[in-house]
Write a protein that holds these residues in place. Structure first.
Motif, PDB file in Angstrom:
ATOM      1  N   UNK A 129      73.672  23.496  68.169  1.00  0.00           N
ATOM      2  CA  UNK A 129      73.159  24.799  68.593  1.00  0.00           C
ATOM      3  C   UNK A 129      72.598  25.586  67.424  1.00  0.00           C
ATOM      4  N   UNK A 182      63.817  26.779  69.480  1.00  0.00           N
ATOM      5  CA  UNK A 182      63.352  27.964  70.199  1.00  0.00           C
ATOM      6  C   UNK A 182      62.406  28.779  69.328  1.00  0.00           C
ATOM      7  N   UNK A 195      76.763  34.863  75.936  1.00  0.00           N
ATOM      8  CA  UNK A 195      76.148  33.676  76.529  1.00  0.00           C
ATOM      9  C   UNK A 195      74.918  34.039  77.362  1.00  0.00           C
ATOM     10  N   UNK A 232      71.974  33.750  75.159  1.00  0.00           N
ATOM     11  CA  UNK A 232      71.520  32.373  74.954  1.00  0.00           C
ATOM     12  C   UNK A 232      70.755  31.867  76.166  1.00  0.00           C
ATOM     13  N   UNK A 233      71.193  32.284  77.367  1.00  0.00           N
ATOM     14  CA  UNK A 233      70.465  31.876  78.578  1.00  0.00           C
ATOM     15  C   UNK A 233      69.062  32.469  78.567  1.00  0.00           C
ATOM     16  N   UNK A 250      66.969  30.464  76.219  1.00  0.00           N
ATOM     17  CA  UNK A 250      66.580  29.191  76.840  1.00  0.00           C
ATOM     18  C   UNK A 250      65.480  29.390  77.865  1.00  0.00           C
ATOM     19  N   UNK A 283      61.570  27.957  77.914  1.00  0.00           N
ATOM     20  CA  UNK A 283      61.002  27.214  79.045  1.00  0.00           C
ATOM     21  C   UNK A 283      59.720  27.898  79.513  1.00  0.00           C
ATOM     22  N   UNK A 287      66.952  23.970  79.559  1.00  0.00           N
ATOM     23  CA  UNK A 287      67.798  23.887  80.745  1.00  0.00           C
ATOM     24  C   UNK A 287      69.251  23.628  80.353  1.00  0.00           C
ATOM     25  N   UNK A 298      70.778  24.436  77.573  1.00  0.00           N
ATOM     26  CA  UNK A 298      71.380  25.658  77.010  1.00  0.00           C
ATOM     27  C   UNK A 298      71.715  26.649  78.125  1.00  0.00           C
ATOM     28  N   UNK A 299      70.797  26.772  79.089  1.00  0.00           N
ATOM     29  CA  UNK A 299      71.034  27.701  80.195  1.00  0.00           C
ATOM     30  C   UNK A 299      72.257  27.258  81.006  1.00  0.00           C
ATOM     31  N   UNK A 355      74.834  25.315  80.090  1.00  0.00           N
ATOM     32  CA  UNK A 355      76.091  25.471  79.339  1.00  0.00           C
ATOM     33  C   UNK A 355      76.568  26.914  79.345  1.00  0.00           C
ATOM     34  N   UNK A 356      75.650  27.816  79.036  1.00  0.00           N
ATOM     35  CA  UNK A 356      76.070  29.215  78.925  1.00  0.00           C
ATOM     36  C   UNK A 356      76.293  29.849  80.292  1.00  0.00           C
ATOM     37  N   UNK A 357      75.565  29.369  81.299  1.00  0.00           N
ATOM     38  CA  UNK A 357      75.808  29.837  82.659  1.00  0.00           C
ATOM     39  C   UNK A 357      77.211  29.453  83.115  1.00  0.00           C
TER      40      UNK A 357
END
Lengths: 333, 234, 287
Positions: free
Chosen positions: A250, A258, A290, A293-294, A297, A301, C101, C103-104, C106-108
């Motif tokens: 990470x 990113x 978190x 981080x989402x 991500x 995308x 996806x 990362x999303x 895991x954190x979700x």
């Protein structure tokens, strides 16, 4: 009609001068700012260097690695071994970490280069896991829980804390700006020309006699070496290190990807812009944890789907702007 | 006046780097056989690809049975009744001969063509139906490509570079079968290097030169010199 | 005797690795997509099963009746809505989008379920075993896991080579353009492949959750095990993937027997050994 072929543009000359000015300001930072700011800039330089180096691999050499944490962790472990076990001055251990990482990257490349495309990516990740698991077996360095640089080793960097912080800061500055300079010079060199040719068409460059594998290997090893030095720097900044942190996918790869994707892959400017955006986002959103981080991500995308050239690619297309031109342009006179 | 089966109006399109169309118009009646001739790079394959939906970027109109199909995806166009036997045959290598044919019938249009009737037309395909498609000779693959296109029971059949790379005896066999295909009422556009053979088979011809129509009409009404000029642009 | 036991248990756990790998192998075969989020999807299926079991009181294995269709539907939508737009533009877009996806996911999962480890309770199935020979006990759960892997792979093999959907999978894999000429909508075929991949992921996720504790960050490890099984077995060969899973499981078992800290490391080393000696895997199919 005559024409002038040049790389330079007015923007690039202005950018070059501003970059020199900015570098001068940054170098003098220890005299006019506090330790917290120094550390923040130092951390920025770490990500600037990692992003620039990853961009060389993925954006130019077509080597999409998700295992660069192998060399960050390796560099950190070389530094802590030489400093804590062999009693070296940690600063001298930094170039050794680079040499060591480059040396080990050569046999590693022989293996992972057997995998293509996305499988190459996961292969590099497995390799980083091997590095991590092996380091976790070294009991002299704390095994799985890791260890810290001894105060005696830190004193070798500089006797007083401000001097030590300044030395580590300058090292970060040298590696961050140095990585950008190396990338810029590399892309303007013959290797850069070969990389551009490979990116345009591997088959054509192969038939033109460009040794694709050797060019890729050279870039991979160079990037690994510099990444190893960044790893050593990270160890100096953090002092404490565990295998999980040193080889974190990470911290050393996901964020870096990113940064490059959002900033603009395949340009020198992209990683710089991306690193700035990343630090601003982090400043304001990190407390979301978190969720932050989402968002990161999702942002990556979104950029990949709607503007695959990233923000800098968008700026470049929209305004024809290039601050660090690595290609040539033809101007009519 | 009867609406033609196919009407291409001022079509501009590009495929790959250089091959392009710069405003091509042509018409085709139901059941008619048209020879599309022209030098390499004149745009013949691009035109066929544009008609069946494989060229993403194009301007102009392609009316098939009165409907503009210029920007429809290929998978829809085949359902309307257009089928292509592509240049180079392009069999699915991991499918058997019969599986290639069955896939050709995926559009499920009603009509005379089925596995049985394709096998009756090309008996050699029946013998080899369990083999992987790449195991066949070039001529057999061409038969399979034609059979695969017929399986969708098209009203318009596009044959791209029908004889390219095939042995002369095979070419002769295939050309002798074309009238049997046309007898089912299907209109055909035939792209062919062998101009003499193409003109002898077709009722009408269109000659392309660098993306434009340089000559068209009834093969019998134009002299060989006219056609040669239209072909090479001299 | 402990060595034989290590090998036998390794073979059985290899079935689970083959299930991790089968979905990965399937979508690579159909659309050359490598899904970096595959492992996180497995863990997400574990959580989904956990939620279903807690809401309905179903047995974990029975919960698959709900979990597998939900996972498949999610896969179909994911492919149509996102992943299809990444195909045909080089290797970067699919790789980076599935990385995002991951990362999303895991954190979700961390956000919804916290970092606490969880486990599914399958009752007597987990503890029951029989003695193959003195010192070698075969548990019913590992045996069921291996048998399920055999069924899953046989079913995928049948689907791929003997059904009309499988024919379309192979056709779009061979030649997208010509497949479109046949009337095949490749986007929907890809979506079906992803749905199928996620149905297998659901099965793997439920077994993972019964066998051991799981947490939101287990995904990358499962992705790597699945990936190793695919490469060891040879690209595009489903039975090879099973063999790859077994080899990985045995290597880990033997490694753990030498030193408990070497379990995972021994698997990685076996993987790199195969890569060094047979770069295309032991049983390659795709050239």
């Amino acid at each position: 009609m005559s024409a002038l072929v040049s790389r330079a543009t007015r923007a690039s000359r202005v950018a070059g001068l501003s970059a020199l000015g900015l570098a001068a300001v940054l170098v003098s930072a220890p005299w006019w700012t506090d330790i917290a700011t120094e550390r923040l800039i130092g951390e920025f330089m770490v990500y600037l260097a990692l992003a620039t180096l990853w961009n060389l691999l993925a954006g130019y050499a077509g080597l999409v690695s998700v295992g660069q944490q192998a060399y960050v962790g390796f560099g950190a472990y070389v530094l802590i071994s030489l400093a804590s076990l062999a009693g070296w001055n940690p600063l001298w251990a930094v170039p050794m970490a680079g040499l060591g990482a480059a040396a080990i990257a050569t046999p590693v490349a022989r293996l992972v280069f057997r995998l293509q495309g996305a499988y190459f990516a996961i292969g590099t990740w497995v390799m980083a896991e091997v590095f991590r698991l092996v380091c976790a077996q070294i009991s002299a360095l704390g095994g799985g829980s890791g260890t810290s640089l001894t105060p005696a080793a830190m004193k070798l960097v500089a006797a007083t804390r401000p001097a030590r912080e300044a030395a580590i800061y300058w090292l970060a500055l040298a590696l961050g700006l140095g990585a950008v300079a190396v990338a810029y010079l590399l892309l303007r060199s013959r290797i850069g020309l070969a990389l551009t040719a490979i990116r345009d068409s591997e088959i054509a460059s192969d038939s033109l006699g460009i040794r694709i594998d050797r060019v890729k290997l050279a870039v991979y090893v160079l990037v690994a070496g510099l990444t190893g030095m960044v790893g050593a720097l990270v160890e100096l900044q953090k002092v404490r290190m565990s295998p999980d942190a040193a080889f974190s996918v990470n911290d050393w790869t996901a964020f870096v990807i990113f940064i490059v994707v959002i900033g603009g892959i395949g340009t020198i400017e992209g990683p710089i812009l991306g690193a700035l955006i990343y630090f601003v986002l982090r400043e304001y959103l990190a407390e979301l944890g978190s969720l932050y981080l989402m968002i990161l991500g999702a942002l990556a995308i979104l950029v990949m789907l709607t503007a695959p050239q990233g923000l800098w690619g968008f700026v470049q297309r929209r305004f024809g702007l290039s601050l660090f031109p690595t290609g040539y342009r033809v101007r009519g006179l | 006046m009867v609406e033609p089966l196919l009407r291409v109006e001022a079509l501009r399109a590009s495929y790959g780097d250089a091959r392009a169309l710069h405003g091509v118009s042509l018409e085709l009646r139901a059941g008619e056989t048209l020879a599309l001739i022209g030098a390499n790079g004149a745009g013949k394959s691009t035109l066929l690809k544009a008609i069946c939906g494989l060229v993403g970027q194009n301007e102009g109109r392609i009316l098939f049975k009165g409907e503009d199909i210029a920007r429809r995806p290929a998978s829809r166009i085949v359902r309307l009744g257009v089928a292509l036997a592509p240049e180079g045959r392009r069999m699915f290598p991991s499918l058997s001969v019969e599986e290639n044919l069955i896939l050709g019938g995926k559009a499920r249009r009603p009509g005379p063509w089925s596995l049985e009737s394709v096998y009756a037309l090309f008996p050699v395909l029946k013998e080899r139906r369990r083999q992987p498609a790449p195991a066949m000779s070039g001529g057999q693959q061409q038969m399979c490509a034609i059979g695969r296109a017929l399986m969708s029971n098209p009203e318009l059949l596009l044959l791209d570079e029908l004889s390219l790379g095939l042995a002369p005896t095979i070419i002769k066999d295939i050309y002798e079968l074309l009238p049997r295909i046309a007898a089912g009422g299907v209109a055909t556009i035939l792209v062919e290097q062998d101009v003499t053979r193409a003109l002898a088979t077709a009722e009408r011809f269109v000659c392309l030169q660098e993306g434009h129509v340089s000559l068209e009409g009834d093969p019998a009404e134009h002299s060989r010199d006219d056609i040669t000029r239209a072909y090479f642009g001299t | 005797m402990t060595w034989i036991n290590a090998v036998v248990q390794g073979v059985l756990i290899g079935g689970l690795y083959a299930m991790f790998a089968a979905g990965l192998s399937l979508i690579f075969g159909v659309m050359r997509l490598v899904n970096i989020g595959h492992g996180d999807l497995i863990v997400a299926a574990s959580y989904l099963a956990w939620a279903v079991v807690h809401a309905t009181g179903l047995h974990p294995l029975t919960s698959l009746v709900i979990v597998a269709p939900l996972a498949a539907a999610f896969g179909y939508a994911l492919q149509l809505g996102v992943l299809n737009h990444t195909l045909g533009k080089g290797i970067l877009p699919p790789l980076l989008v599935t990385f995002g996806l991951s990362v999303i996911l895991q954190n979700g999962m961390l956000l919804i379920f916290t970092a606490d480890t969880r486990k599914l309770d399958a009752g007597a199935l987990e503890t029951g075993s029989f003695a193959l020979s003195p010192g070698v006990d075969i548990g019913y759960l590992p045996l069921l896991m291996f048998a399920t892997a055999l069924v899953v792979i046989a079913a995928l093999q049948f689907l791929f080579y003997s059904t009309s959907l499988g024919r379309e999978f192979r056709a779009v894999s061979d030649d997208r353009e010509v497949a479109a000429l046949m009337g095949i909508d490749d986007r929907r075929v890809y979506a079906s492949a992803m749905a199928l991949s996620l149905a297998v992921v659901a099965v793997a996720g439920v077994f993972l959750a019964i066998r051991s504790n799981f947490d939101p960050f287990m995904g990358p490890g499962r992705l790597i095990f699945g990936f190793e099984a695919v490469i060891i077995g040879g690209l595009g060969n489903l039975w090879g993937t099973l063999a790859g899973g077994v080899i990985l499981g045995v290597a880990q078992g033997v490694g753990a027997e030498i030193n408990p800290g070497w379990q995972v490391l021994a698997g990685h080393i076996a993987f790199f050994l195969v890569l060094a000696v047979r770069p295309r895997g032991l049983f390659p199919r795709i050239s």
